[in-house]
Design an enzyme around this catalytic site. Structure first.
Site, short mmCIF file in Angstrom:
data_model
loop_
_atom_site.label_atom_id
_atom_site.label_comp_id
_atom_site.label_asym_id
_atom_site.label_seq_id
_atom_site.Cartn_x
_atom_site.Cartn_y
_atom_site.Cartn_z
N ARG A 1 -10.13 0.71 -14.45
CA ARG A 1 -9.39 1.77 -13.70
C ARG A 1 -9.75 3.39 -14.41
NH1 ARG A 1 -6.73 -2.74 -14.73
NH2 ARG A 1 -6.16 -2.15 -16.72
N GLU B 1 -8.10 -8.76 -29.63
CA GLU B 1 -7.33 -9.79 -30.46
C GLU B 1 -7.65 -11.19 -30.13
OE1 GLU B 1 -3.23 -10.05 -28.34
OE2 GLU B 1 -3.76 -8.06 -27.37
#
Length: 179
Positions: A62, A99
């Site tokens: 994006r 993560e």
């Protein structure tokens, strides 16, 4: 006259995407509205008005939409920072932690000349890992980052503090609580 919409008003939240417990901040609704997109581009540029900028770099994916629009508005070139294996030609790579594992981003090795002033753009600042990897790539090519501009900041995830600890100027149009 009704209250004017803010950038945040154009962003929808999708609950439990891509995993349960995640509140996904979807900027495609911002991009789809001509007023929203114009507002976002103008506000991303505002803090850097009058500053020397040679190129705009955008983080996949994006950040390409926003960065391309910002570069167009400035009359400057655009540099994509992509996921590994997506750019043709010679690239340099930077690994960073997610993560749930690791990822790698790349930039063409000739995309930025030493001393060029770069504005880094993306839609979302969460932990700051992707942005930091992009910063390291730009700096390895000799670019000077004049700012990092985002539509959304998720302050609880610490990305702004992480980038500011690197000496970066960080600008975000809005923030959302939670992950």
């Amino acid at each position: 006259m009704p209250n004017a919409k803010t950038v945040k008003d154009y962003i929808r939240t999708i609950v439990d995407f891509p995993h349960e417990g995640i509140m996904f901040r979807d900027v495609t609704t911002l991009f789809a509205d001509p007023r929203g997109l114009r507002l976002a581009v103008d506000q991303l540029l505002h803090p850097y008005a009058g500053m020397e900028i040679d190129k705009v770099a955008g983080l996949e994916a994006r950040g390409f939409i926003l960065g391309g629009a910002v570069a167009h508005q400035l009359g400057k070139g655009f540099v994509p920072i992509r996921k590994k294996g997506k750019l043709p030609g010679k690239v340099i790579s930077e690994e960073y932690q997610l993560e749930y594992g690791e990822a790698i981003v790349e930039i063409h090795d000739d995309a930025i000349a030493p001393g060029e002033k770069i504005l880094l753009v993306d839609d979302l600042l969460a932990t700051g890992g992707t942005a930091e990897a992009g910063i390291r790539l730009i700096e390895r090519l000799g670019g000077e980052i004049i700012g990092c501009a985002f539509v959304i900041d998720l302050p609880e995830l610490g990305g702004r503090k992480r980038l500011e600890a690197l000496g970066m100027d960080v600008h975000a149009l809005c923030d959302f609580e939670g992950a």
